[in-house]
Write an enzyme that holds these catalytic residues in place. Structure first.
Site, mmCIF file in Angstrom:
data_model
loop_
_atom_site.group_PDB
_atom_site.id
_atom_site.type_symbol
_atom_site.label_atom_id
_atom_site.label_comp_id
_atom_site.label_asym_id
_atom_site.label_seq_id
_atom_site.Cartn_x
_atom_site.Cartn_y
_atom_site.Cartn_z
ATOM 1 N N CYS A 77 1.950 -5.354 3.985
ATOM 2 C CA CYS A 77 3.068 -6.270 3.722
ATOM 3 C C CYS A 77 4.182 -5.653 2.878
ATOM 4 C CB CYS A 77 2.550 -7.546 3.056
ATOM 5 S SG CYS A 77 1.944 -7.301 1.370
ATOM 6 N N CYS A 103 -1.481 -10.098 -0.148
ATOM 7 C CA CYS A 103 -2.288 -10.215 1.078
ATOM 8 C C CYS A 103 -3.706 -9.749 0.763
ATOM 9 C CB CYS A 103 -1.661 -9.427 2.225
ATOM 10 S SG CYS A 103 -1.755 -7.626 2.052
ATOM 11 N N ASP A 117 10.805 24.622 -1.233
ATOM 12 C CA ASP A 117 11.547 23.616 -2.001
ATOM 13 C C ASP A 117 10.878 23.445 -3.366
ATOM 14 O OD1 ASP A 117 12.774 21.398 -3.065
ATOM 15 O OD2 ASP A 117 12.353 20.059 -1.386
#
Length: 449
Positions: free
Chosen positions: A211, A233, A358
């Site tokens: 959700c 939920c 990175d």
């Protein structure tokens, strides 16, 4: 065995012998050559082995080492890939090294560390008994992308071996976010009373997959791991099959704890390594290794490549810690902060392909706690020394207190002049390789791996 497989294996073994004998190396190339001669050779090599695979972003190497020692208590013949050669060619090389032409029908075991992206290539040929999912944290985003992409790679690999049992960290919400073809069991921490918490705001993977609400926790261990639930939920941590029931002692060098009510100890520090031990315990119990045998396996385990590995340089004790993502680095910082005596800190940052190109992840790590540690000297180095220097300055270490030494030979020279006997080195993967190679050249260790 087909003629093609036999020829490929013979060539691979000869190549491996030659590289090891004359060049003192070559852990992956023999496997690469063998695979080129016979793309299906891994299936032949792994026949008659009970295979356990360990994958995930953090903890693979130590979990593999602990599981190897645990299963060694049961299996008289067992192999593993201890050098970190965890892609397909390295795994083929591991089997090549131990291949026998005799018709030995006795069941053997293999405990294999497998790169998350390589899992699908390995399970195409090997059908393991179990696949351990350690965790999924943001790691080398230039290679893997976000954590959900990495997890899908792992699921795709496991799905090619549908009979394999997934043994996963139940405290990680991501491992309960999707249905799987494979059966699953979960391990996790269950040693604290219930409370009401949320993860730190700078934490990945804390949205409910059903959700999208923010997950809550009855308790947290670190990052997004713990007894989670969604207040909106029915999503919550699954039932744990194997449980850490008490944490009795933890310092920078060891931990004592209970799993399912039984006492255990590992001679390596940090809460994150207790998760690795819990994973190894789970595999042991699944394969009918007794509690006493698991305890003996833990006692026999040694520190492995770059994982709190201790190397003596003259009168200095150098402890090497591999760091490669924010969560892992934070756990290492928390671990060294438990050290009672003063120490020196060396941070070496590279950004090669194997490290992840990175380096922005260093800005998400909690270097700020360094300024509150009992540190007498901070040294920075590596190919990206400017980046790590800037990061530590922002973290509160004054520029005049930072010793900037870009090259590995000069860093080793600086060890000898450090103001403390204990020195912690935090280094990315290729930096660890470079450091160990130079230490070997100077006679402090044998070999570069």
């Amino acid at each position: 065995m087909s003629i093609r497989s036999a020829f490929a294996i013979a060539v691979g073994r000869t190549t491996k012998w030659g590289l090891h004998t004359f060049l003192k190396g070559g852990s992956s190339y023999p496997g690469q050559l063998t695979q080129k001669l016979d793309p299906t050779v891994l299936g032949t090599l792994s026949r008659n082995y009970d295979v356990v695979i360990v994958t995930g972003t953090n903890g693979k190497t130590l979990t593999t080492a602990l599981t190897y020692q645990v299963l060694k208590q049961k299996y008289p013949e067992i192999i593993t890939n201890p050098t970190g050669a965890n892609m397909l060619q390295g795994i083929i090389s591991t089997f090549l090294e131990h291949h026998s032409y005799t018709n030995n029908t006795e069941k053997k075991a293999a405990v294999l560390e497998v790169d998350e992206a390589s899992l699908i290539h390995v399970t195409k040929y090997i059908k393991p008994k179990a696949i351990v999912f350690t965790n999924v944290f943001r790691d080398q985003m230039d290679r893997y992308g976000e954590i959900y992409t990495t997890y899908q790679m792992m699921l795709n690999g496991a799905a090619l071996a549908p009979e394999a049992l997934i043994v996963s960290n139940g405290d990680a919400p991501i491992f309960n976010s999707k249905e799987t073809i494979n059966k699953r069991v979960y391990f996790g921490f269950d040693h604290l009373p219930d409370g009401e918490l949320k993860a730190h705001y700078n934490t990945d993977g804390v949205l409910c997959p059903h959700c999208n609400n923010i997950l809550h926790y009855k308790f947290l261990t670190y990052s997004n791991l713990g007894k989670y639930y969604c207040p909106n939920c029915d999503f919550k941590r699954p039932e744990l099959t194997y449980r850490l029931t008490d944490l009795t002692h933890m310092d920078h060098e060891s931990s004592k704890f209970e799993i399912d009510g039984d006492d255990f100890e590992i001679k390596i520090g940090g809460q994150y390594n207790i998760y690795n031990a819990l994973a190894a315990y789970s595999v042991g119990r699944i394969l009918d290794v007794s509690t006493d045998q698991i305890r003996a396996g833990f006692a026999a385990s040694k520190r492995v490549f770059g994982r709190q590995e201790v190397i003596q340089v003259d009168d200095k004790e150098i402890t090497i810690n591999l760091v490669k993502n924010p969560v892992g680095l934070n756990q290492v910082l928390d671990m060294i902060n438990l050290t009672p005596e003063p120490f020196s800190l060396v941070s070496i940052l590279n950004a090669n392909y194997a490290d992840g190109t990175d380096v922005s992840w260093i800005w998400d790590a909690n270097y700020e706690i360094v300024q509150n540690m009992n540190i007498k000297q901070v040294t920075v180095g590596g190919e990206r020394v400017e980046d790590i220097t800037a990061r530590l300055e922002v973290a509160g270490i004054p520029e005049e207190e930072l010793q900037v030494i870009p090259t590995i030979p000069e860093i080793i020279k600086s060890f000898k002049n450090a103001p403390t006997k204990k020195i912690y080195v935090l280094a990315t993967y290729t930096a660890v390789l470079q450091l160990r190679k130079e230490l070997a050249n100077q006679g402090y260790i044998k070999g570069g791996m």
